[in-house]
Design a protein around this motif. Structure first.
Motif, PDB file in Angstrom:
ATOM      1  N   ASP A   3       0.833  -1.194   0.000  1.00 43.86           N
ATOM      2  CA  ASP A   3       0.000   0.000   0.000  1.00 43.86           C
ATOM      3  C   ASP A   3       0.875   1.254   0.000  1.00 43.86           C
ATOM      4  O   ASP A   3       2.079   1.202   0.255  1.00 43.86           O
ATOM      5  CB  ASP A   3      -0.905   0.013   1.229  1.00 43.86           C
ATOM      6  CG  ASP A   3      -1.976  -1.070   1.188  1.00 43.86           C
ATOM      7  OD1 ASP A   3      -2.295  -1.531   0.071  1.00 43.86           O
ATOM      8  OD2 ASP A   3      -2.475  -1.455   2.250  1.00 43.86           O
ATOM      9  N   LEU A   4       0.230   2.388  -0.267  1.00 45.24           N
ATOM     10  CA  LEU A   4       0.916   3.672  -0.325  1.00 45.24           C
ATOM     11  C   LEU A   4       0.201   4.628   0.630  1.00 45.24           C
ATOM     12  O   LEU A   4      -0.973   4.946   0.428  1.00 45.24           O
ATOM     13  CB  LEU A   4       0.884   4.221  -1.754  1.00 45.24           C
ATOM     14  CG  LEU A   4       1.465   5.618  -1.989  1.00 45.24           C
ATOM     15  CD1 LEU A   4       2.967   5.619  -1.744  1.00 45.24           C
ATOM     16  CD2 LEU A   4       1.158   6.076  -3.415  1.00 45.24           C
ATOM     17  N   ASP A  75       4.606   7.319   3.314  1.00 50.32           N
ATOM     18  CA  ASP A  75       5.595   7.116   2.248  1.00 50.32           C
ATOM     19  C   ASP A  75       5.957   8.416   1.551  1.00 50.32           C
ATOM     20  O   ASP A  75       7.097   8.599   1.107  1.00 50.32           O
ATOM     21  CB  ASP A  75       5.055   6.121   1.227  1.00 50.32           C
ATOM     22  CG  ASP A  75       4.752   4.772   1.850  1.00 50.32           C
ATOM     23  OD1 ASP A  75       5.712   4.078   2.219  1.00 50.32           O
ATOM     24  OD2 ASP A  75       3.559   4.422   1.982  1.00 50.32           O
ATOM     25  N   LEU A 164       8.552   5.871  -6.861  1.00 51.71           N
ATOM     26  CA  LEU A 164       8.046   4.782  -6.036  1.00 51.71           C
ATOM     27  C   LEU A 164       8.738   3.493  -6.480  1.00 51.71           C
ATOM     28  O   LEU A 164       9.525   3.499  -7.436  1.00 51.71           O
ATOM     29  CB  LEU A 164       6.528   4.661  -6.187  1.00 51.71           C
ATOM     30  CG  LEU A 164       5.713   5.910  -5.807  1.00 51.71           C
ATOM     31  CD1 LEU A 164       4.249   5.695  -6.141  1.00 51.71           C
ATOM     32  CD2 LEU A 164       5.892   6.246  -4.334  1.00 51.71           C
ATOM     33  N   LEU A 169       4.751   8.774  -8.032  1.00 54.85           N
ATOM     34  CA  LEU A 169       3.607   9.556  -7.592  1.00 54.85           C
ATOM     35  C   LEU A 169       3.744  10.915  -8.259  1.00 54.85           C
ATOM     36  O   LEU A 169       4.726  11.629  -8.041  1.00 54.85           O
ATOM     37  CB  LEU A 169       3.589   9.723  -6.072  1.00 54.85           C
ATOM     38  CG  LEU A 169       2.423  10.568  -5.553  1.00 54.85           C
ATOM     39  CD1 LEU A 169       1.096   9.833  -5.705  1.00 54.85           C
ATOM     40  CD2 LEU A 169       2.641  10.971  -4.094  1.00 54.85           C
ATOM     41  N   ARG A 221       0.769   6.791  -9.871  1.00 58.26           N
ATOM     42  CA  ARG A 221      -0.378   7.260  -9.083  1.00 58.26           C
ATOM     43  C   ARG A 221      -0.415   8.792  -9.193  1.00 58.26           C
ATOM     44  O   ARG A 221       0.637   9.420  -9.326  1.00 58.26           O
ATOM     45  CB  ARG A 221      -0.288   6.831  -7.632  1.00 58.26           C
ATOM     46  CG  ARG A 221      -0.182   5.313  -7.439  1.00 58.26           C
ATOM     47  CD  ARG A 221      -1.561   4.641  -7.321  1.00 58.26           C
ATOM     48  NE  ARG A 221      -2.441   4.831  -8.443  1.00 58.26           N
ATOM     49  CZ  ARG A 221      -2.474   4.019  -9.514  1.00 58.26           C
ATOM     50  NH1 ARG A 221      -1.656   2.990  -9.603  1.00 58.26           N
ATOM     51  NH2 ARG A 221      -3.349   4.255 -10.484  1.00 58.26           N
ATOM     52  N   THR A 305      -4.444   5.989   2.881  1.00 59.20           N
ATOM     53  CA  THR A 305      -3.684   4.852   2.358  1.00 59.20           C
ATOM     54  C   THR A 305      -4.364   4.344   1.101  1.00 59.20           C
ATOM     55  O   THR A 305      -5.571   4.064   1.105  1.00 59.20           O
ATOM     56  CB  THR A 305      -3.592   3.730   3.404  1.00 59.20           C
ATOM     57  OG1 THR A 305      -2.871   4.208   4.545  1.00 59.20           O
ATOM     58  CG2 THR A 305      -2.861   2.519   2.833  1.00 59.20           C
ATOM     59  N   ASP A 307      -4.375   1.717  -2.378  1.00 54.78           N
ATOM     60  CA  ASP A 307      -3.880   0.505  -3.019  1.00 54.78           C
ATOM     61  C   ASP A 307      -2.857   0.940  -4.063  1.00 54.78           C
ATOM     62  O   ASP A 307      -3.181   1.701  -4.985  1.00 54.78           O
ATOM     63  CB  ASP A 307      -5.048  -0.254  -3.660  1.00 54.78           C
ATOM     64  CG  ASP A 307      -4.611  -1.561  -4.294  1.00 54.78           C
ATOM     65  OD1 ASP A 307      -3.847  -1.503  -5.283  1.00 54.78           O
ATOM     66  OD2 ASP A 307      -5.039  -2.630  -3.834  1.00 54.78           O
ATOM     67  N   ARG A 308      -1.638   0.508  -3.909  1.00 57.66           N
ATOM     68  CA  ARG A 308      -0.557   0.962  -4.785  1.00 57.66           C
ATOM     69  C   ARG A 308      -0.807   0.617  -6.252  1.00 57.66           C
ATOM     70  O   ARG A 308      -0.439   1.373  -7.156  1.00 57.66           O
ATOM     71  CB  ARG A 308       0.762   0.333  -4.313  1.00 57.66           C
ATOM     72  CG  ARG A 308       1.967   0.596  -5.187  1.00 57.66           C
ATOM     73  CD  ARG A 308       2.367   2.064  -5.191  1.00 57.66           C
ATOM     74  NE  ARG A 308       3.442   2.300  -6.123  1.00 57.66           N
ATOM     75  CZ  ARG A 308       3.289   2.536  -7.424  1.00 57.66           C
ATOM     76  NH1 ARG A 308       2.089   2.559  -7.964  1.00 57.66           N
ATOM     77  NH2 ARG A 308       4.337   2.748  -8.196  1.00 57.66           N
ATOM     78  N   GLU A 309      -1.459  -0.500  -6.500  1.00 57.52           N
ATOM     79  CA  GLU A 309      -1.647  -0.952  -7.877  1.00 57.52           C
ATOM     80  C   GLU A 309      -2.827  -0.262  -8.557  1.00 57.52           C
ATOM     81  O   GLU A 309      -2.758   0.080  -9.737  1.00 57.52           O
ATOM     82  CB  GLU A 309      -1.855  -2.467  -7.908  1.00 57.52           C
ATOM     83  CG  GLU A 309      -1.897  -3.051  -9.302  1.00 57.52           C
ATOM     84  CD  GLU A 309      -1.885  -4.563  -9.296  1.00 57.52           C
ATOM     85  OE1 GLU A 309      -1.945  -5.150 -10.389  1.00 57.52           O
ATOM     86  OE2 GLU A 309      -1.808  -5.148  -8.195  1.00 57.52           O
TER      87      GLU A 309
END
Length: 374
Positions: A3-4, A75, A164, A169, A221, A305, A307-309
């Protein structure tokens, strides 16, 4: 994929009274009707809450917020820097209020380990193109990325890019006239300035979405940071809602709104976070009366937070703090509950279901039903 977690802060105004307590203040002269010396704002603070040490170490401004951030360990850390970082330049004669912090005090920003300072706002050019150039140089020298202002339109509209593990980002910063940005501050092909939105409209959203589509890759992102609206009040204009929705529809993962001096409603639209007004984070407003009903001394460190994907919002927390003697302190349980009740009480389409968790953070319950529409 991990996660991010981001830190999103509202207005950081390290000029005027804040700069006056740091190690090397900029010239204190002001052009305001009632106040002509920045040190008078320190006197107001001290009259309200007690003495402020001078010179203050740079980390003092952030106070207990630093421990909170160390615990959460975001992050990427992003704030709206609403202050020119310069000891030079002349006061913009079209403005009544001017903010500047001496470049020697830039450690007051790096103490919070900021990654991005967005500059698309109504104070970055308070001391003209010279002040903006000094700001860009000071932040670049400190390793802090910027967006929203630059030596020309190409630079002003360029996003900040934070690497990242698998992608970037990208943070775009734009400024609207409703927040007090003078039209002549708009960057052009040969003039320094800000990434200026003449209006918040479907057309301006489409134009920004086209820029984002041209730049962002499949692993990136995207955050859009927008300075808009009035300083006080909870109303969110329908054109702001439509603008934010159009950006999310175009693939933006988060809208980071600011300009209001207190928190405004939150929306979760298509599982993406929209903060219509983060509220101030650092300023010198203690001792200034007239708006007590808004509890402007209370601040929030927003901690979403993703979802990174996919970019979907996985959870939303916010750390409540308060400014006292020009230092951020943890807010008490009653203050935290007041903020949770405020944010949860605006009604549809805004998010409800804010609670205070055992650690004292505000938390949004996605199962509450409001604010998560497609």
């Amino acid at each position: 994929m991990a996660d991010l977690t981001l830190l999103l802060g509202g207005d950081v105004m390290t000029g005027r009274g804040v700069d006056a307590i740091l190690g090397r203040p900029a010239p204190p002269d002001l052009r305001e009707q009632a106040v002509r010396d920045a040190r008078e704002y320190v006197a107001l603070v001290e009259a309200a809450n007690g003495p402020v040490p001078r010179p203050a170490p740079p980390q003092r401004l952030w106070g207990e917020a630093l421990d909170l951030l160390d615990t959460v360990a975001p992050d990427v850390r992003i704030v709206n820097l609403e202050t020119a970082v310069t000891g030079r330049g002349t006061h913009d004669p079209t403005k009544g209020i001017h903010y500047r912090m001496h470049p020697a005090n830039v450690a007051a920003l790096t103490a919070a380990r900021l990654d991005v300072c967005v500059l698309g706002n109504n104070h970055c050019l308070d001391f003209g193109p010279v002040g903006l150039a000094d700001t860009l140089d000071a932040l670049a020298g400190a390793g802090v990325a910027t967006a929203g202002a630059g030596p020309d339109a190409t630079a002003a509209w360029r996003p900040a890019a934070v690497p990242l593990a698998d992608g970037r980002l990208l943070v775009w910063s734009v400024a609207a006239p409703s927040s007090g940005v003078p039209p002549h501050w708009a960057a052009t092909g040969d003039r320094p300035g800000v990434a200026y939105l003449p209006e918040v409209s479907a057309a301006s959203a489409e134009a920004l979405a086209a820029r984002i589509t041209a730049e962002a890759g499949p692993g990136d992102r995207v955050v859009v940071s927008v300075h808009w609206g009035t300083n006080w009040g909870y109303d969110v204009p329908p054109e702001h809602v439509a603008f934010a929705h159009r950006l999310v529809d175009a693939g933006v993962d988060m809208v980071h709104g600011h300009s209001s001096h207190h928190a405004r409603p939150v929306e979760v639209y298509r599982d993406r976070l929209i903060l219509y007004g983060c509220g101030d984070l650092v300023d010198d407003y203690e001792g200034i009366g007239g708006y007590e009903a808004y509890r402007p001394e209370l601040r929030l460190l927003w901690l979403p937070t993703l979802d990174r994907e996919t970019g979907r919002l996985r959870c939303l927390r916010a750390a409540p703090v308060r400014m006292r003697r020009l230092r951020l302190e943890r807010a008490g349980p009653e203050d935290a509950r007041w903020l949770a009740d405020l944010l949860g009480g605006f009604g549809a389409p805004f998010a409800d279901g804010f609670t205070v968790d055992p650690g004292g953070l505000l938390a949004w319950d996605a199962s509450s039903g409001a604010g998560a529409r497609s």
